[in-house]
Design a protein around this motif. Structure first.
Motif, PDB file in Angstrom:
ATOM      1  N   GLN A   1     -23.070   8.789 -29.985  1.00  0.00           N
ATOM      2  CA  GLN A   1     -22.855   7.805 -28.927  1.00  0.00           C
ATOM      3  C   GLN A   1     -23.228   8.358 -27.540  1.00  0.00           C
ATOM      4  OE1 GLN A   1     -22.110   4.687 -29.211  1.00  0.00           O
ATOM      5  NE2 GLN A   1     -21.731   4.663 -31.419  1.00  0.00           N
ATOM      6  N   ASP A   2     -23.801   9.556 -27.487  1.00  0.00           N
ATOM      7  CA  ASP A   2     -24.151  10.154 -26.204  1.00  0.00           C
ATOM      8  C   ASP A   2     -25.313   9.391 -25.558  1.00  0.00           C
ATOM      9  OD1 ASP A   2     -25.793  12.277 -24.503  1.00  0.00           O
ATOM     10  OD2 ASP A   2     -23.713  12.997 -24.650  1.00  0.00           O
ATOM     11  N   ARG A   3     -25.161   9.099 -24.278  1.00  0.00           N
ATOM     12  CA  ARG A   3     -26.171   8.316 -23.547  1.00  0.00           C
ATOM     13  C   ARG A   3     -27.548   8.978 -23.609  1.00  0.00           C
ATOM     14  NH1 ARG A   3     -27.950   9.526 -18.866  1.00  0.00           N
ATOM     15  NH2 ARG A   3     -26.192  10.933 -18.504  1.00  0.00           N
ATOM     16  N   ARG A   4     -27.600  10.312 -23.525  1.00  0.00           N
ATOM     17  CA  ARG A   4     -28.879  11.015 -23.498  1.00  0.00           C
ATOM     18  C   ARG A   4     -29.655  10.853 -24.812  1.00  0.00           C
ATOM     19  NH1 ARG A   4     -25.858  16.366 -21.532  1.00  0.00           N
ATOM     20  NH2 ARG A   4     -24.311  15.297 -22.854  1.00  0.00           N
ATOM     21  N   LEU A   5     -28.929  10.869 -25.913  1.00  0.00           N
ATOM     22  CA  LEU A   5     -29.589  10.689 -27.204  1.00  0.00           C
ATOM     23  C   LEU A   5     -30.114   9.254 -27.348  1.00  0.00           C
ATOM     24  CD1 LEU A   5     -27.893  13.339 -27.692  1.00  0.00           C
ATOM     25  CD2 LEU A   5     -27.770  12.627 -30.091  1.00  0.00           C
ATOM     26  N   LYS A   6     -29.298   8.298 -26.894  1.00  0.00           N
ATOM     27  CA  LYS A   6     -29.709   6.897 -26.998  1.00  0.00           C
ATOM     28  C   LYS A   6     -30.966   6.630 -26.168  1.00  0.00           C
ATOM     29  CE  LYS A   6     -25.027   5.009 -27.651  1.00  0.00           C
ATOM     30  NZ  LYS A   6     -24.002   4.099 -27.057  1.00  0.00           N
TER      31      LYS A   6
ATOM     32  N   GLY B   1     -13.309  -8.581 -38.136  1.00  0.00           N
ATOM     33  CA  GLY B   1     -12.833  -9.076 -36.846  1.00  0.00           C
ATOM     34  C   GLY B   1     -11.644  -8.338 -36.284  1.00  0.00           C
ATOM     35  N   ASN B   2     -11.119  -7.361 -37.004  1.00  0.00           N
ATOM     36  CA  ASN B   2      -9.953  -6.598 -36.535  1.00  0.00           C
ATOM     37  C   ASN B   2     -10.382  -5.195 -36.088  1.00  0.00           C
ATOM     38  OD1 ASN B   2      -8.039  -8.665 -37.215  1.00  0.00           O
ATOM     39  ND2 ASN B   2      -8.264  -8.062 -39.362  1.00  0.00           N
ATOM     40  N   LYS B   3      -9.834  -4.763 -34.952  1.00  0.00           N
ATOM     41  CA  LYS B   3     -10.198  -3.470 -34.378  1.00  0.00           C
ATOM     42  C   LYS B   3      -9.314  -2.366 -34.955  1.00  0.00           C
ATOM     43  CE  LYS B   3      -9.553  -2.562 -29.925  1.00  0.00           C
ATOM     44  NZ  LYS B   3      -9.764  -2.577 -28.453  1.00  0.00           N
ATOM     45  N   HIS B   4      -9.958  -1.257 -35.379  1.00  0.00           N
ATOM     46  CA  HIS B   4      -9.243  -0.122 -35.952  1.00  0.00           C
ATOM     47  C   HIS B   4      -9.662   1.159 -35.232  1.00  0.00           C
ATOM     48  CE1 HIS B   4      -9.646  -3.161 -39.144  1.00  0.00           C
ATOM     49  NE2 HIS B   4      -8.528  -2.676 -39.663  1.00  0.00           N
ATOM     50  N   TYR B   5      -8.710   2.082 -35.076  1.00  0.00           N
ATOM     51  CA  TYR B   5      -9.074   3.427 -34.650  1.00  0.00           C
ATOM     52  C   TYR B   5      -9.867   4.075 -35.794  1.00  0.00           C
ATOM     53  CZ  TYR B   5      -5.748   2.936 -30.804  1.00  0.00           C
ATOM     54  OH  TYR B   5      -5.094   2.515 -29.675  1.00  0.00           O
ATOM     55  N   HIS B   6     -10.971   4.715 -35.448  1.00  0.00           N
ATOM     56  CA  HIS B   6     -11.918   5.213 -36.446  1.00  0.00           C
ATOM     57  C   HIS B   6     -11.632   6.678 -36.772  1.00  0.00           C
ATOM     58  CE1 HIS B   6     -15.345   5.803 -38.822  1.00  0.00           C
ATOM     59  NE2 HIS B   6     -16.330   5.634 -37.938  1.00  0.00           N
ATOM     60  N   PHE B   7     -11.054   6.908 -37.961  1.00  0.00           N
ATOM     61  CA  PHE B   7     -10.786   8.268 -38.426  1.00  0.00           C
ATOM     62  C   PHE B   7     -11.549   8.553 -39.720  1.00  0.00           C
ATOM     63  CE2 PHE B   7      -7.209   7.692 -35.550  1.00  0.00           C
ATOM     64  CZ  PHE B   7      -7.140   8.934 -34.930  1.00  0.00           C
ATOM     65  N   GLY B   8     -12.789   8.036 -39.784  1.00  0.00           N
ATOM     66  CA  GLY B   8     -13.609   8.277 -40.965  1.00  0.00           C
ATOM     67  C   GLY B   8     -14.997   8.795 -40.665  1.00  0.00           C
TER      68      GLY B   8
ATOM     69  N   ALA C   1     -18.828  -3.157 -41.280  1.00  0.00           N
ATOM     70  CA  ALA C   1     -18.322  -3.192 -39.909  1.00  0.00           C
ATOM     71  C   ALA C   1     -18.794  -4.483 -39.265  1.00  0.00           C
ATOM     72  CB  ALA C   1     -18.825  -1.983 -39.129  1.00  0.00           C
ATOM     73  N   SER C   2     -17.912  -5.114 -38.545  1.00  0.00           N
ATOM     74  CA  SER C   2     -18.261  -6.365 -37.860  1.00  0.00           C
ATOM     75  C   SER C   2     -18.406  -6.098 -36.363  1.00  0.00           C
ATOM     76  CB  SER C   2     -17.197  -7.425 -38.128  1.00  0.00           C
ATOM     77  OG  SER C   2     -15.904  -6.972 -37.769  1.00  0.00           O
ATOM     78  N   GLY C   3     -18.730  -7.142 -35.629  1.00  0.00           N
ATOM     79  CA  GLY C   3     -18.949  -6.983 -34.194  1.00  0.00           C
ATOM     80  C   GLY C   3     -20.386  -6.574 -33.910  1.00  0.00           C
ATOM     81  N   SER C   4     -20.745  -6.563 -32.661  1.00  0.00           N
ATOM     82  CA  SER C   4     -22.122  -6.277 -32.261  1.00  0.00           C
ATOM     83  C   SER C   4     -22.305  -4.866 -31.712  1.00  0.00           C
ATOM     84  CB  SER C   4     -22.576  -7.283 -31.194  1.00  0.00           C
ATOM     85  OG  SER C   4     -21.706  -7.226 -30.060  1.00  0.00           O
ATOM     86  N   LYS C   5     -21.214  -4.126 -31.504  1.00  0.00           N
ATOM     87  CA  LYS C   5     -21.321  -2.798 -30.907  1.00  0.00           C
ATOM     88  C   LYS C   5     -20.425  -1.807 -31.643  1.00  0.00           C
ATOM     89  CE  LYS C   5     -22.377  -4.322 -26.169  1.00  0.00           C
ATOM     90  NZ  LYS C   5     -21.971  -4.238 -24.737  1.00  0.00           N
ATOM     91  N   LEU C   6     -20.822  -0.527 -31.575  1.00  0.00           N
ATOM     92  CA  LEU C   6     -20.012   0.564 -32.094  1.00  0.00           C
ATOM     93  C   LEU C   6     -19.742   1.537 -30.945  1.00  0.00           C
ATOM     94  CD1 LEU C   6     -21.922   1.293 -35.425  1.00  0.00           C
ATOM     95  CD2 LEU C   6     -19.689   0.197 -35.215  1.00  0.00           C
ATOM     96  N   SER C   7     -18.495   1.999 -30.862  1.00  0.00           N
ATOM     97  CA  SER C   7     -18.137   2.895 -29.769  1.00  0.00           C
ATOM     98  C   SER C   7     -17.806   4.304 -30.236  1.00  0.00           C
ATOM     99  CB  SER C   7     -16.929   2.339 -29.002  1.00  0.00           C
ATOM    100  OG  SER C   7     -15.769   2.387 -29.823  1.00  0.00           O
ATOM    101  N   GLY C   8     -17.486   4.460 -31.524  1.00  0.00           N
ATOM    102  CA  GLY C   8     -17.047   5.766 -32.013  1.00  0.00           C
ATOM    103  C   GLY C   8     -15.539   5.843 -32.109  1.00  0.00           C
ATOM    104  N   ARG C   9     -14.845   5.388 -31.062  1.00  0.00           N
ATOM    105  CA  ARG C   9     -13.381   5.433 -31.083  1.00  0.00           C
ATOM    106  C   ARG C   9     -12.819   4.316 -31.960  1.00  0.00           C
ATOM    107  NH1 ARG C   9      -9.221   4.841 -25.858  1.00  0.00           N
ATOM    108  NH2 ARG C   9      -7.306   5.443 -27.020  1.00  0.00           N
TER     109      ARG C   9
END
Length: 809
Positions: free
Chosen positions: A60-65, A44-51, A30-38
């Motif tokens: 990705q919940d704020r409370r866990l982070k 360098g290409n953005k994909h919808y994440h179905f894996g 995975a590239s980029g500096s952040k992961l969002s879950g979606r």
């Protein structure tokens, strides 16, 4: 006879993985500096994440982070000390919360893999036995390797087959104190469920039966307090059940849980559970994140999240039902598998989906049979409804494109997965693509032009036109099904010029054909009462009794690749016709450039027993022959062959009387019964009778030559003359005298002398005993074959036997 070389399972897996990496669908970053879950960024290409396996999106919940960050500030990045001494300050709250979730005390492990390694060797005692579900997770399989070293019986049943399970429980229960059945709650590839209620009924019927569930894919999105799929059925943990849950995947943190209501077992695991004692404990950040997640699980919020996910799964299933996509298991879990059949189609579909901005997982061997490759799609709360709609639209388009690009069809895929035919399909019938080729498929060699066949297939082993007549006559009309072979002769031509020629046989093979001797010996004991135990109907290029280059391809033809594609279609048709469980393509050099093609079509490479050829006839007498041998081989000849020359006499027989034929057949049976290195069924006497009446065969008979002794038949070599090739096809030995006269070595040497006298240019010595043949100047050839099985069950069951340290006999 020498032991054969066995295939390394890891090499087969590596072959598949290397190909997938080359196709750009595995071992990505995975590239980029952040992961969002979606979204997932790749190159360098953005994909919808179905894996993802974080089905509720808690990672990705704020409370866990924030909890994890604060734990690092307060406690550091790790607490480097075994939990056996002391746990860091955060552990106690997590254990208390998890005990509430499961309504029983829990044990926390570093991850589920280490959990299995901690629990199974402790829970399963030396007097117990283990049964694996065929599709239970790899990490569970691996943990049982430790049990095998303690001689604990480990066996396998077909996936969710309760009749087979009950039979195994009754069988193993005769000697085992407990019989453990190891299964997943939710299976990771197809997303199907274990039949929990039926299993509990079986456990009540057989108190010896204990159930061990890996429920990491059922965690959080199901059950009270998110306790998992298994708990959603059981409600409470019975004493006969051991449960492994997870704090990672859907739970959003790291670690795993061990749940048992057996207080004694709980104490034993916690006191000394292998990795629990000697591995580092969970990092403070992981424990803090797990605490934050456990608080969510203990609130009503978990049910809102579960319902939110279920709404998305329902939406996905509704859309799928409106397509003809081959969904392998229709269920309400977050995991779905769309079959593609061959790896080639699977690679292509994943790449097309990525091109359109959707990331999905490739499901491939060994997680599934290689011909049952497919795309695993997981639904999470990260996926918006419009994302899911876009996914199904893209799948519907790209699936058809993937089929077209790889010259296959939906019909072939559905057949590979034993699914009903699609009601309708817009997919082009690819058979029209090959309409310009002429295909001749015959069931007897007599329907094939003799000159055409011998021009391309003659001079190899025993399968010239005349030799195949002998085989056809020998393997038909028997009461024993293993001696009835179906023959097919295939010629594919382009403008009347042959591009591909081969012959195939359909017959019963022993599944342990190339297994270790002790495994075959163990199975042969079972076969005394059940002669077809662990046997399969096999469709093979060539046959069990032939070896060599069975597949002629004119690589100068510009259309050879298309013809090879057509060949694979014909194989599938024949597979269905004969209801074969396995297809075998024999015999290829390990560096064959067809390797990639076979992999893409769903064939896995296995090593064959080493073969041997003799070609060096540039000598005129024995002294010159010996001088051509290596230094060690010259010593061998002078020590193990020359001193016995005067003790034996050679007779070359072109035909035998009935009594001699019966005697020589018994000598063959001696060898067959003693040599499990190549474990086939006993060939029928009709084969030897037909050899006796065929001018292409002769018999090298070795007798004693001592005046003071009666005439003894020491051994016989059954030989075929094929063009310029001499083929010592089978051997018979009297083992009472084999060491006294060095019978086998004498026969090998006499075979060389006979081929020289006949003016032939090559000896095909066949498989096994390569060490002995090499010492006489033969070249050792390391061949491979390619196999395709309908499922991995028998292969993996044999693997369990081969890896077992239990005393098989």
């Amino acid at each position: 006879m020498a032991k054969i070389k066995h295939n390394n399972f890891l090499d087969s897996v590596d072959d598949v993985m290397v190909r997938a990496k080359e196709e750009g669908v595995l071992h990505l970053y995975a590239s980029g500096s952040k992961l969002s879950g979606r979204y997932l960024e790749i190159k360098g290409n953005k994909h919808y994440h179905f894996g993802t396996t974080g089905y509720l999106g808690l990672e990705q919940d704020r409370r866990l982070k924030e909890a994890a960050i604060q734990a690092i500030r307060d406690c550091g990045t790790q607490f480097p000390l075994s939990k056996s001494y002391i746990s860091h300050p955060l552990y106690e709250e997590l254990e208390q919360n998890m005990a509430v979730i499961y309504n029983t005390p829990v044990i926390i492990t570093k991850n589920s893999t280490l959990g299995h390694l901690a629990v199974l060797p402790t829970a399963v005692r030396d007097e117990d036995a283990v049964i694996l579900d065929h599709q239970v997770h790899w990490s569970v399989h691996q943990a049982t390797e430790i049990l095998k070293t303690r001689s604990i019986p480990v066996e396998m049943i077909r996936h969710n087959n309760l009749d087979m399970l009950e039979d195994k429980v009754m069988q193993l229960g005769r000697t085992a104190k407990k019989v453990w059945y190891l299964a997943d709650g939710v299976y990771s590839m197809y997303g199907d469920f274990a039949p929990i209620e039926d299993l509990m009924n079986l456990a009540r019927k057989y108190p010896q039966l204990h159930l061990y569930f890996d429920d990491v894919h059922g965690m959080s999105w199901k059950g009270k307090h998110g306790s998992g799929y298994v708990m959603s059925v059981l409600k409470e943990v019975p004493k006969q059940v051991l449960l492994i849950g997870t704090l990672s995947k859907t739970f959003g943190a790291s670690g795993a849980t061990v749940i048992t209501s057996d207080k004694k077992l709980y104490a034993q695991i916690k006191n000394f559970g292998g990795p629990l004692t000697f591995s580092a404990q969970l990092e403070p950040a992981s424990v803090a994140a797990a605490i934050a997640s456990s608080r969510i699980h203990l609130s009503d919020e978990i049910y809102e999240r579960q319902q939110d996910l279920q709404n998305r799964i329902t939406h996905f299933n509704t859309l799928l039902s409106q397509t003809d996509l081959p969904v392998i298991d229709h269920n309400e879990s977050p995991v779905h598998f769309i079959g593609t059949g061959t790896p080639a189609t699977g690679y292509e579909l994943v790449k097309l989906m990525m091109k359109d901005g959707f990331y999905t997982n490739l499901g491939i061997f060994p997680a599934v049979p290689v011909k049952n490759t497919g795309v695993r799609i997981t639904i999470s709360t990260h996926n918006e409804l419009e994302d899911i709609s876009g996914l199904v639209d893209a799948l519907s388009i790209n699936y058809k494109l993937a089929l077209e690009h790889t010259h296959t069809s939906l019909q072939r895929v559905r057949r590979a997965f034993k699914l009903p035919e699609a009601k309708a399909s817009n997919n082009r019938d690819p058979s029209k693509y090959f309409g310009r080729f002429q295909v001749s498929l015959e069931s007897t060699i007599t329907n094939i032009d003799k000159d055409l066949w011998n021009t391309h297939m003659g001079g190899k082993s025993i399968y010239d036109w005349e030799g195949l007549q002998v085989l056809e006559q020998s393997f038909t009309g028997h009461t024993a099904i293993e001696n009835n072979w179906d023959f097919r002769y295939l010629i594919i031509s382009d403008n009347t010029k042959p591009v591909l020629i081969t012959f195939l046989t359909s017959s019963i093979w022993k599944d342990d054909l190339f297994s270790k001797n002790e495994v075959s010996a163990y199975l042969e004991l079972e076969r005394k009462t059940n002669p077809y135990y662990f046997t399969s109907k096999v469709l093979s290029v060539g046959s069990l009794i032939t070896e060599g280059d069975h597949l002629y391809i004119d690589f100068d033809s510009k259309n050879w690749q298309e013809v090879l594609d057509l060949f694979f279609r014909i194989l599938e048709d024949l597979e269905r016709e004969f209801q074969a469980e396995m297809i075998v393509l024999r015999d290829f050099r390990s560096d064959s450039f067809l390797h990639k093609t076979f992999n893409l079509q769903g064939y896995v490479r296995i090593d064959m027993p080493e073969s041997a050829q003799y070609k060096n006839f540039e000598w005129e007498n024995e002294a010159e022959y010996i001088s051509n041998l290596s230094k060690k081989s010259r010593v061998h000849f002078r020590k193990d062959i020359a001193p016995y020359r005067e003790k034996v006499r050679i007779e070359i027989c072109s035909s035998l009387n009935e009594a001699d034929l019966e005697r020589y057949y018994q000598l063959y049976k001696n060898v067959k019964q003693a040599n499990l290195g190549l474990n086939t069924f006993m060939y029928p006497i009709q084969l030897f009778q037909n050899m006796n009446t065929n001018s292409g065969y002769e018999f090298i008979v070795l007798c004693n030559n001592e005046i003071d002794k009666d005439r003894l038949i020491l051994g016989v070599m059954f030989c075929y003359k094929s063009a310029k090739t001499y083929v010592p096809n089978l051997v018979g030995l009297d083992y009472e005298y084999v060491n006294q006269y060095q019978t086998y070595r004498q026969l090998l040497y006499q075979t060389i002398l006979r081929a020289k006298k006949l003016g032939l240019s090559r000896i095909d010595f066949g498989m096994t005993a390569g060490f002995e043949k090499r010492k006489l100047g033969a070249e050792i050839i390391e061949n491979v074959s390619y196999i395709q099985v309908k499922d991995n069950y028998k292969l993996e069951s044999l693997g369990i036997l081969q890896g077992s340290n239990k005393k098989l006999l």
